[in-house]
Write a protein that holds these residues in place. Sequence first.
Motif, short mmCIF file in Angstrom:
data_model
loop_
_atom_site.label_atom_id
_atom_site.label_comp_id
_atom_site.label_asym_id
_atom_site.label_seq_id
_atom_site.Cartn_x
_atom_site.Cartn_y
_atom_site.Cartn_z
N THR A 196 0.84 -1.21 0.00
CA THR A 196 0.00 0.00 0.00
C THR A 196 0.87 1.25 0.00
OG1 THR A 196 -0.19 -0.15 2.41
CG2 THR A 196 -1.93 -1.16 1.11
N ASN A 197 1.51 1.50 -1.13
CA ASN A 197 2.46 2.60 -1.25
C ASN A 197 1.88 3.73 -2.10
OD1 ASN A 197 4.71 1.17 0.14
ND2 ASN A 197 4.51 -0.21 -1.62
N GLU A 198 2.57 4.86 -2.09
CA GLU A 198 2.11 6.02 -2.86
C GLU A 198 2.00 5.69 -4.34
OE1 GLU A 198 1.37 9.45 -1.92
OE2 GLU A 198 1.01 8.30 -0.09
N GLU A 199 2.90 4.82 -4.81
CA GLU A 199 2.84 4.39 -6.21
C GLU A 199 2.81 2.87 -6.24
OE1 GLU A 199 6.15 6.18 -8.22
OE2 GLU A 199 5.16 8.13 -8.36
N PHE A 200 2.18 2.34 -7.28
CA PHE A 200 1.94 0.90 -7.37
C PHE A 200 1.94 0.49 -8.84
CE2 PHE A 200 -0.76 -2.77 -7.97
CZ PHE A 200 -0.58 -3.57 -6.85
N SER A 201 2.62 -0.60 -9.13
CA SER A 201 2.55 -1.21 -10.46
C SER A 201 2.50 -2.73 -10.31
CB SER A 201 3.77 -0.84 -11.33
OG SER A 201 3.83 0.54 -11.57
N ALA A 202 1.78 -3.38 -11.19
CA ALA A 202 1.74 -4.84 -11.23
C ALA A 202 1.84 -5.29 -12.68
CB ALA A 202 0.45 -5.37 -10.61
N ILE A 284 -0.63 -2.82 -14.86
CA ILE A 284 -1.34 -1.64 -14.39
C ILE A 284 -0.37 -0.78 -13.61
CG2 ILE A 284 -3.60 -2.76 -14.31
CD1 ILE A 284 -3.27 -2.97 -11.26
N THR A 285 -0.54 0.53 -13.71
CA THR A 285 0.24 1.46 -12.88
C THR A 285 -0.72 2.44 -12.22
OG1 THR A 285 0.62 3.09 -14.64
CG2 THR A 285 2.22 1.29 -14.46
N ASP A 344 6.77 -0.79 -6.01
CA ASP A 344 6.33 0.39 -5.26
C ASP A 344 6.69 1.66 -6.01
OD1 ASP A 344 9.06 0.51 -4.88
OD2 ASP A 344 8.98 0.49 -2.69
N ALA A 345 6.54 1.60 -7.33
CA ALA A 345 6.80 2.75 -8.21
C ALA A 345 5.94 2.60 -9.45
CB ALA A 345 8.27 2.81 -8.59
N VAL A 346 5.73 3.70 -10.15
CA VAL A 346 5.02 3.66 -11.42
C VAL A 346 6.02 3.31 -12.52
CG1 VAL A 346 3.82 5.05 -13.16
CG2 VAL A 346 3.19 5.24 -10.74
N LEU A 347 5.84 2.17 -13.16
CA LEU A 347 6.71 1.77 -14.25
C LEU A 347 6.37 2.55 -15.51
CD1 LEU A 347 6.81 -2.13 -13.90
CD2 LEU A 347 8.31 -0.43 -12.84
N SER A 348 7.39 2.87 -16.27
CA SER A 348 7.16 3.50 -17.58
C SER A 348 6.79 2.43 -18.59
CB SER A 348 8.42 4.23 -18.03
OG SER A 348 9.46 3.28 -18.31
N GLN A 349 6.27 2.86 -19.73
CA GLN A 349 5.95 1.92 -20.79
C GLN A 349 7.21 1.17 -21.24
OE1 GLN A 349 4.16 3.64 -24.31
NE2 GLN A 349 3.31 1.68 -24.95
N GLU A 350 8.32 1.86 -21.31
CA GLU A 350 9.57 1.21 -21.71
C GLU A 350 9.97 0.14 -20.71
OE1 GLU A 350 14.21 2.36 -22.88
OE2 GLU A 350 12.89 3.85 -21.95
N GLN A 351 9.83 0.40 -19.42
CA GLN A 351 10.17 -0.60 -18.41
C GLN A 351 9.28 -1.82 -18.53
OE1 GLN A 351 9.83 2.23 -15.08
NE2 GLN A 351 11.90 1.63 -14.44
N ILE A 352 7.99 -1.60 -18.75
CA ILE A 352 7.07 -2.73 -18.91
C ILE A 352 7.44 -3.56 -20.13
CG2 ILE A 352 4.67 -3.30 -19.46
CD1 ILE A 352 3.90 -0.84 -17.68
#
Length: 361
Positions: A196-202, A284-285, A344-352
């Motif tokens: 449950t962090n400020e930013e989230f990606s799965a 999802i981000t 616990d971060a928003v991934l960029s499209q490139e990272q995904i």
Amino acid sequence: MKKLQLIAIMFAFSFTACEQSYIDDIQAVDPGEDMEAPSISFNFPLEGTQIRVVEDITSINIDLEVTDDIEIDWVALTLNGTEIARFEEFLDFRRALLEFEYENLGNGEHVLEARAQDLSGKETVETVNFTKIEPYRPIYENEVFYAPFDGDFTELVRINNPDVNGTGVGFAEGKVGRAYRGSADGFLVYPADNLTNEEFSAVFWYKLNGDPNRAGILVMSAPDEDNPTNQNYREKGFRLFREAAGPNQRFKLNVGNGSGDNWFDGGPAADIDPSEDDWSHIAITISQQTCTVYIDGEVVSHGTYPGIDWENCDIISVGSGAPRFVEWGHRSTQSLIDELRIFDAVLSQEQIQNIMQNEMN
């Protein structure tokens, strides 16, 4: 005087108990009558045990039982050819329940040997082979959860094992190794205290089975206290799910902002055809300003919103909306899920796309 009376009473009670067979007599046995070698039984570890912890060096509690028809003389434990413990005194000389904590167990294959000898010199040796698995080290920055589903459901970053609900969940051939195989009523529930962090990606791979025609996939919701048997409280956490859109399945994200919920529905762009019988990569981000849904590395839904509220979102359901998002029928999926990672971060499209490419090679 009172002390002497008490001793006399205790002696009389003991004598009476023995006479009436309340207490077994202890009788000496000639070692020459010893017919059998000791018996050894390991309680832990067992043959093939896999020990998985976050440390490279850990302790292990060795637990075994040794019995003999006459009397145990000694028991020795050897690990990988080196003696680590010896027992020579026993409360019960015919049955010894032994425990020993070994504090310096490293990664790799291990051979544990127990050797027991009785008073007549008869010996027994029992061996178990077990493994301490090398800890998983996150390979991506900000990775806080990783479930590969390669034969078990263990989350490897923190070594968490989920509650397995329902029946029939298991494993199948995955995109990478093995994969989670859903069932008609099965799903997994992991603790979510570190998610449950400020930013989230799965991110994960998904092989769609369109039956049933709607299902939950990943859900982190708060309890619905007003509707505990048919929960659907959407002002906290998020819900990633699918439902029928003609012959296809449409993937949608719903996110609670504390006073309401926000929808990220990509329409036809977020559709997958069940008849294609192929793996799709889902991501999802979630930040405090925007949410994005990706399929196969491409944006299918994106928008702004007031920010997620994680209050009371203490579990994450995998493979179903249950138990906290079921009122609309988004229950268990019979699809396959593989390589589930949470950040616990928003991934960029490139990272995904890089993660996708790494797992396709």
